[in-house]
Design a protein around this motif. Sequence first.
Motif, mmCIF file in Angstrom:
data_model
loop_
_atom_site.group_PDB
_atom_site.id
_atom_site.type_symbol
_atom_site.label_atom_id
_atom_site.label_comp_id
_atom_site.label_asym_id
_atom_site.label_seq_id
_atom_site.Cartn_x
_atom_site.Cartn_y
_atom_site.Cartn_z
ATOM 1 N N ASN B 222 0.803 -1.210 0.000
ATOM 2 C CA ASN B 222 0.000 0.000 0.000
ATOM 3 C C ASN B 222 0.836 1.260 0.000
ATOM 4 O O ASN B 222 0.442 2.280 -0.562
ATOM 5 C CB ASN B 222 -0.938 0.007 1.222
ATOM 6 N N ASP B 226 -0.197 4.296 -2.341
ATOM 7 C CA ASP B 226 -0.783 5.487 -1.745
ATOM 8 C C ASP B 226 -0.221 5.731 -0.353
ATOM 9 O O ASP B 226 -0.791 5.272 0.638
ATOM 10 C CB ASP B 226 -2.315 5.321 -1.677
ATOM 11 N N GLN B 229 -2.118 7.229 3.159
ATOM 12 C CA GLN B 229 -2.989 6.555 4.117
ATOM 13 C C GLN B 229 -2.280 6.233 5.426
ATOM 14 O O GLN B 229 -2.903 5.736 6.358
ATOM 15 C CB GLN B 229 -3.526 5.254 3.500
#
Lengths: 390, 350
Positions: B222, B226, B229
């Motif tokens: 992740n 991105d 986050q």
Amino acid sequence: MTTRSMRALSGTLKPLFSLRSPQGFVVAACHQTHKSTYTTIAPPARYGGRHTVTLIPGDGIGPELAKHVCELFRFCCVPVDFEVVNVDSTKTSEDDINNAIMAIRRNGVALKGNIETNHNLPPSHKSRNSLLRTTLDLYASVMHSQSLPGVRTHHRNIDIITIRENTEGEYSSLEHESVPGVVECLKIITRTKSLRIADYAFRTAREKGRRRVTAIHKANIMKLGDGLFLECCKEVASGYPEITFNSMIVDNTTMQLVSRPQQFDVMVMPNLYGNVVSNVCAGLVGGPGLVPGANYGENYAVFETGTRNTGKSIANKNTANPTAMLLASCLLLDHLKLHGYASMIRKAILSTITDSQLHTADLGGKGSTSEMVQSIMDAIQSSGPRTQRH
Amino acid sequence: SILCNKTCVCPASQIQTVTLIPGDGIGPEISNAVMKIFEAAKAPIRWEERNVTAIRGPGGKWMIPPDAKESMDKNKIGLKGPLKTPIAAGHPSMNLLLRKTFDLYANVRPCVSIEGYQTPYTDVNLVTIRENTEGEYSGIEHVIVDGVVQSIKLITEQASKRIAEYAFEYARNNQRASVTAVHKANIMRMSDGLFLRKCREAAEKYKDVKFTEMYLDTVCLNMVQDPTQFDVLVMPNLYGDILSDLCAGLIGGLGVTPSGNIGANGVAIFESVHGTAPDIAGKDLANPTALLLSAVMMLRHMGLHGHAKKIESACFDTIRDRKVLTKDLGGNSKCSEFTEAICQRMKDMD
């Protein structure tokens, strides 16, 4: 070594520590000839021209994706019959996974979804996926991360093959609490397995015409363990003069991967770094929904999604990206030497991916799994006859 | 000298002494740059320069020079440039010695995207907190039989508890919303399981901070898709090493990443984590940003938020302007010119 701790040892180390004749076994181990891995894995026998493949749906999005694979294969008249073996991750008994392992031994090849591991259970409950890999000695986990057209990512032109040692290293599951509050976890690196994976990496690089193999390690800190791994890689590299070999420390590797991933070609590494690096590579090319993975052993091969996620949160919502699983099934077909079917399906998948209207949520779109699969089937139908003369 | 802990606000008239370890290679020139910038910012800091080279103490054990140790024990706060790691010198690396001497248990690396220094990732704003004393770097390895090596990863309740509590304390003091524990407890059930348990226990005491757990591979996956986050990440040694470097790569590399090491007894050493760059040493080409941002982190730790903000803004504005940049940032200027530009900006602010 006490009898108790010996029982906990994995199969390969047991004979080395047998209390019966320690000297004899140790000497035998040292003189153990490195078994040749130059024989290619023969595809299992075909009965009536049809292959039988074990299918383990797994948890989360596994079952629905497995269904789509069956649907697609049926549509394309692929001569493969699936033997479905369910593994219930909530049960603590190992019967299910042992049945699955036996089925894979029978058929030689499997396609699997990820089986969830409840990490709050005591250590006696081992990860089912890990058990499968070590019992069948699927020593090489191979993942090919390629930038796909039509998928928006931070970087372009990535083409990296990550080859990860799959059975030892940090995943040996040997832990003990020697003193209350102090836990020791053993990371095992052996010469045999390091040579084996390095050999696999260079052979693969040669077969696929790749120019460079990079070994990933942390030998500046783990001097003996990763030092041994690096030494084995260098040894194997000397037998492949046409392939450039270099090494890189794992933390620098991740930094390089996020700034300039195009510099990497084939990467070989021990288990844990392989976990990290392959996930980074998968993320770089678009995420867990796109990259297929393969686990190869001397006698067996198991195919699955590259990053091995269960996708619990999106299960049964028809939003999962089927690409990774379907591309894994293409790798399966290639392994069974059904190259015609494999390339037909692969071409259809790639043409569907370029259409951003069909992108599923993980790629930023609103498409559904079934829409994507339908589009793939339409692409196959429009490209010519459904069946291929074989 | 007057000691200041991070919860008190010191009036500008109270000068605090900080131990400065210039280091090797480009270390001295970037340290000079930082001192000049602090002077221009009128920061209430007095520098006490010390050198660290390994010396053999009584009993044959390697240690840092006693005057350096004394200075650090007295001042509690230190700023360090890059130290060269000698090969085959017979003694362990200086960084390791410092870590052991002051029990530097937490390595904190805030990674914030720098406007003006383009990377494929924007809006990165996270902090990695890495346990720095045990884990996979315990250095305990044996050859069991010829061709079989065993490395031991050590996880203790005490160290895990300490790092977990530090992470939540940091989150609370720096207004961070959540803390994520990074682990691999599905595979390393007992060791990472213990670490996770301690994090969960600490989370109970800090209900105002959100706590989540995530597998290491999922975090990596992740993070490169991105990074926005993530907020504060806390993890054992090896994962911390890998992830903190990954995050540094997201914002532009070690040349622009600050780092702080927190130790027992209130000791804190802030450092630049890049190398000594011997090829450009002494040529006025080095980029002082990493050391400067670490010094800013140090000011915040000491409670001097006003000065920290001033220096940080001047630095970021200069980089955003893109008129005076060192070579590694894409420009053609010298280190002294870059330093002068930042000093000028601060004078203009007053």
